[in-house]
Write a protein that holds these residues in place. Sequence first.
Motif, PDB file in Angstrom:
ATOM      1  N   LEU A   1       0.840  -1.210  -0.043  1.00 30.55           N
ATOM      2  CA  LEU A   1       0.121   0.298   0.032  1.00 30.55           C
ATOM      3  C   LEU A   1       0.911   1.211   0.014  1.00 30.55           C
ATOM      4  N   TRP A   2       2.002   1.123   0.626  1.00 34.68           N
ATOM      5  CA  TRP A   2       2.817   2.550   1.017  1.00 34.68           C
ATOM      6  C   TRP A   2       3.138   3.276  -0.522  1.00 34.68           C
ATOM      7  N   SER A   3       3.870   2.329  -1.271  1.00 33.60           N
ATOM      8  CA  SER A   3       3.995   2.670  -2.695  1.00 33.60           C
ATOM      9  C   SER A   3       3.046   3.139  -3.611  1.00 33.60           C
ATOM     10  N   SER A   4       1.837   2.568  -3.601  1.00 30.88           N
ATOM     11  CA  SER A   4       0.607   2.655  -4.446  1.00 30.88           C
ATOM     12  C   SER A   4       0.007   3.946  -3.710  1.00 30.88           C
ATOM     13  N   ALA A   5      -0.042   4.351  -2.561  1.00 30.22           N
ATOM     14  CA  ALA A   5      -0.695   5.444  -2.041  1.00 30.22           C
ATOM     15  C   ALA A   5      -0.087   6.480  -2.192  1.00 30.22           C
ATOM     16  N   TYR A   6       1.292   6.586  -2.003  1.00 28.70           N
ATOM     17  CA  TYR A   6       2.011   7.699  -2.227  1.00 28.70           C
ATOM     18  C   TYR A   6       2.090   8.373  -3.839  1.00 28.70           C
ATOM     19  N   SER A   7       2.178   7.025  -4.576  1.00 24.80           N
ATOM     20  CA  SER A   7       2.175   7.330  -5.931  1.00 24.80           C
ATOM     21  C   SER A   7       0.999   8.094  -6.090  1.00 24.80           C
ATOM     22  N   ALA A   8      -0.311   7.877  -5.775  1.00 27.34           N
ATOM     23  CA  ALA A   8      -1.761   8.391  -5.930  1.00 27.34           C
ATOM     24  C   ALA A   8      -1.581   9.706  -5.319  1.00 27.34           C
ATOM     25  N   ILE A   9      -0.858   9.880  -4.025  1.00 27.98           N
ATOM     26  CA  ILE A   9      -1.076  11.393  -3.343  1.00 27.98           C
ATOM     27  C   ILE A   9      -0.239  12.185  -4.521  1.00 27.98           C
ATOM     28  N   LEU A  10       0.945  11.752  -4.835  1.00 30.40           N
ATOM     29  CA  LEU A  10       1.617  12.608  -5.772  1.00 30.40           C
ATOM     30  C   LEU A  10       0.954  13.262  -6.855  1.00 30.40           C
TER      31      LEU A  10
ATOM     32  N   LEU B   1      -3.566  19.259  -7.979  1.00 26.42           N
ATOM     33  CA  LEU B   1      -4.225  20.380  -7.179  1.00 26.42           C
ATOM     34  C   LEU B   1      -3.427  21.501  -7.303  1.00 26.42           C
ATOM     35  N   THR B   2      -2.068  21.404  -7.479  1.00 26.13           N
ATOM     36  CA  THR B   2      -1.150  22.408  -7.756  1.00 26.13           C
ATOM     37  C   THR B   2      -1.586  23.266  -8.998  1.00 26.13           C
ATOM     38  N   ALA B   3      -1.837  22.453  -9.833  1.00 25.94           N
ATOM     39  CA  ALA B   3      -2.194  23.093 -11.431  1.00 25.94           C
ATOM     40  C   ALA B   3      -3.455  23.906 -11.247  1.00 25.94           C
ATOM     41  N   ILE B   4      -4.385  23.359 -10.509  1.00 27.27           N
ATOM     42  CA  ILE B   4      -5.625  24.012 -10.062  1.00 27.27           C
ATOM     43  C   ILE B   4      -5.469  25.312  -9.198  1.00 27.27           C
ATOM     44  N   ASN B   5      -4.716  25.259  -8.339  1.00 27.16           N
ATOM     45  CA  ASN B   5      -4.473  26.480  -7.471  1.00 27.16           C
ATOM     46  C   ASN B   5      -3.568  27.458  -7.975  1.00 27.16           C
TER      47      ASN B   5
ATOM     48  N   ALA C   1       3.599   7.105  18.527  1.00 32.67           N
ATOM     49  CA  ALA C   1       2.417   8.232  17.999  1.00 32.67           C
ATOM     50  C   ALA C   1       2.373   8.672  16.526  1.00 32.67           C
ATOM     51  N   MET C   2       3.540   7.978  15.879  1.00 27.64           N
ATOM     52  CA  MET C   2       3.763   8.638  14.545  1.00 27.64           C
ATOM     53  C   MET C   2       2.853   7.965  13.483  1.00 27.64           C
ATOM     54  N   GLY C   3       2.510   8.846  12.627  1.00 30.67           N
ATOM     55  CA  GLY C   3       1.563   8.347  11.377  1.00 30.67           C
ATOM     56  C   GLY C   3       2.518   8.180  10.083  1.00 30.67           C
ATOM     57  N   VAL C   4       2.075   8.960   9.222  1.00 26.96           N
ATOM     58  CA  VAL C   4       2.878   8.826   7.890  1.00 26.96           C
ATOM     59  C   VAL C   4       3.332  10.308   7.436  1.00 26.96           C
ATOM     60  N   PRO C   5       4.178  10.443   6.558  1.00 30.64           N
ATOM     61  CA  PRO C   5       4.604  11.890   6.184  1.00 30.64           C
ATOM     62  C   PRO C   5       3.494  12.370   5.405  1.00 30.64           C
ATOM     63  N   ILE C   6       3.234  13.615   5.606  1.00 32.56           N
ATOM     64  CA  ILE C   6       2.484  14.457   4.828  1.00 32.56           C
ATOM     65  C   ILE C   6       3.223  15.279   3.742  1.00 32.56           C
ATOM     66  N   VAL C   7       3.021  14.983   2.618  1.00 27.78           N
ATOM     67  CA  VAL C   7       3.584  15.320   1.364  1.00 27.78           C
ATOM     68  C   VAL C   7       2.511  16.135   0.497  1.00 27.78           C
ATOM     69  N   LEU C   8       2.713  17.559   0.341  1.00 28.24           N
ATOM     70  CA  LEU C   8       1.814  18.264  -0.529  1.00 28.24           C
ATOM     71  C   LEU C   8       2.508  18.828  -1.680  1.00 28.24           C
ATOM     72  N   LYS C   9       3.908  18.623  -1.919  1.00 31.56           N
ATOM     73  CA  LYS C   9       4.526  19.121  -3.176  1.00 31.56           C
ATOM     74  C   LYS C   9       5.513  18.215  -3.851  1.00 31.56           C
ATOM     75  N   ASP C  10       5.675  18.287  -5.094  1.00 32.85           N
ATOM     76  CA  ASP C  10       6.557  17.460  -5.975  1.00 32.85           C
ATOM     77  C   ASP C  10       7.854  17.971  -5.757  1.00 32.85           C
ATOM     78  N   ASP C  11       8.327  17.740  -4.690  1.00 31.65           N
ATOM     79  CA  ASP C  11       9.739  17.935  -4.370  1.00 31.65           C
ATOM     80  C   ASP C  11      10.626  16.600  -4.162  1.00 31.65           C
ATOM     81  N   LEU C  12      11.320  16.055  -5.462  1.00 33.91           N
ATOM     82  CA  LEU C  12      11.826  14.809  -5.219  1.00 33.91           C
ATOM     83  C   LEU C  12      13.022  14.803  -4.520  1.00 33.91           C
ATOM     84  N   SER C  13      13.677  16.067  -4.040  1.00 28.18           N
ATOM     85  CA  SER C  13      14.785  15.990  -3.296  1.00 28.18           C
ATOM     86  C   SER C  13      14.437  15.935  -1.722  1.00 28.18           C
ATOM     87  N   ALA C  14      13.028  16.053  -1.405  1.00 26.43           N
ATOM     88  CA  ALA C  14      12.603  16.075  -0.030  1.00 26.43           C
ATOM     89  C   ALA C  14      12.788  14.681   0.666  1.00 26.43           C
TER      90      ALA C  14
END
Length: 489
Positions: A98-107, A113-117, A170-183
């Motif tokens: 799921l990890w890889s599938s979900a983050y691929s979808a999120i990006l 969303l970036t294009a719209i905003n 108490a950790m969840g997962v990283p919140i990633v909101l931008k396409d920054d491949l160096s992050a």
Amino acid sequence: MKKIILSIAVLALALSSCEDFLTKEPPMDQSDELALSTFEGIDGATAGNYRAVISWYGASFPLTFDVMCGNGMVGPVNTGRMRMEPAWNYTSTSTMGLWSSAYSAILGCNKALTAINEGKFSRDGVSDEQINNIKAENLFLRALAYFDLVRVYAQPYGYIKANGITGVEAMGVPIVLKDDLSARPSRNTVAEVYENLIIPDLVEAERLMSDSYVRAGVKDVVATVTKPVIQALMARVYLHHEDWQLAADYATKVIKNGRFRLLSGDRFVSMWDGSVDVAPQSGSEIIFEVYVSQSDGSRSDLGDYLTAPEVAGGAGYGDVRVSNDLIDLYDATDVRLTGLTKTNSRYPGYRWSTKYPGKGGLLAYNNVPVLRISEMYLIRSEAISRGATVSGVTAIDDLNRVATNRNAEAYATVTLDNLFEESRKEFLFEGHIFFDMKRLQKSLVRTDYDLDPLTKNIDFPSYRWALPIPENDILNNKNMDQNPGYQSK
């Protein structure tokens, strides 16, 4: 508009060693800058995001959790599949995909969303309402991906909150909101994932989406995000976040919408093979589902895994049978037992599910429900039992509306155990049981289990309820902490 094509990656949720998907370009249709410079391009990219987000539901995602938690058990034929899941033998190099599938979808959602905003695309002939609806779809899809991630790879919100837990646990997962491949993002807390992303995304999606919106060009209207779909997921999210009144309020919105209703008897059974019309206009049980079709190049594992290994035609692999622990919970007259499970002469003493019978005689093609109206009644029942109020509604009425509709005996009282049992019976092989057990902090106790006795029962609390993050994502990101219990594996 481009129709939604759900290309189900059959092995997307298989146990595997995953690549570092937080630092790789997501494979998304029309994701380049030129394609996102037009509204049509953004709309097409959104269709691609459906394909990415929903891929895990069409694979083994729902089945895995039922096998882990005692609803299903490996069949009498040892195919080699579904042996690791009931034993919970997960490691950082062999974990859920799921990890890889979900983050691929999120990006992919982030790009749209970036294009719209940024608003740099041509708006000729495009209304604000059209733009808002597309934005709402992407917000919903991103929220769904994060919700599934935090439920799989983290301990439950209520357990963390009630026990004042801090640190890695108490950790969840990283919140990633931008396409920054160096992050190299660190993990946000479970509370932050809910309160800074999932809930705000869904609130904004509900605000933006028009009441009548249905994505154009889809073959299955309940396979697209609409306002009731958003509200139904909000009810589930608020239940997991322990916002009892909001959970009840949003479940009520969906129930009162009028598009969805409980089916009974043969109509409920026939809903699963597509032989009755379950579109909203006819009164649908299904609020949101994955649409799988051979003509679209998509497929699902569920029919092959779950169908009995018959002597002749229509045989499945029979990898997973219905467990005797679950069968013992059903009343003899319950249509979920009599109509959606079966025996065969080749392997007497076992029952297999018929919930995913395939289309046109082909087991690999089944629509997979994600949200159903019966869940809204059970959510509202639990929320009311925990203190929420809804005018004219009682917790026992909602619980028994589901039970008696399935021709089972009515409950005398509402308890968390009764609610859990009803959900367990109702959502067999739909993937609910693992998440219900986590948020209710229930230990797994199994009788029908013939694998390693050391893995028969799983206590709660335990580190095992938060699955390991793929090793490559830990090795390639010095800011990423592994879940406790898996660091040396």
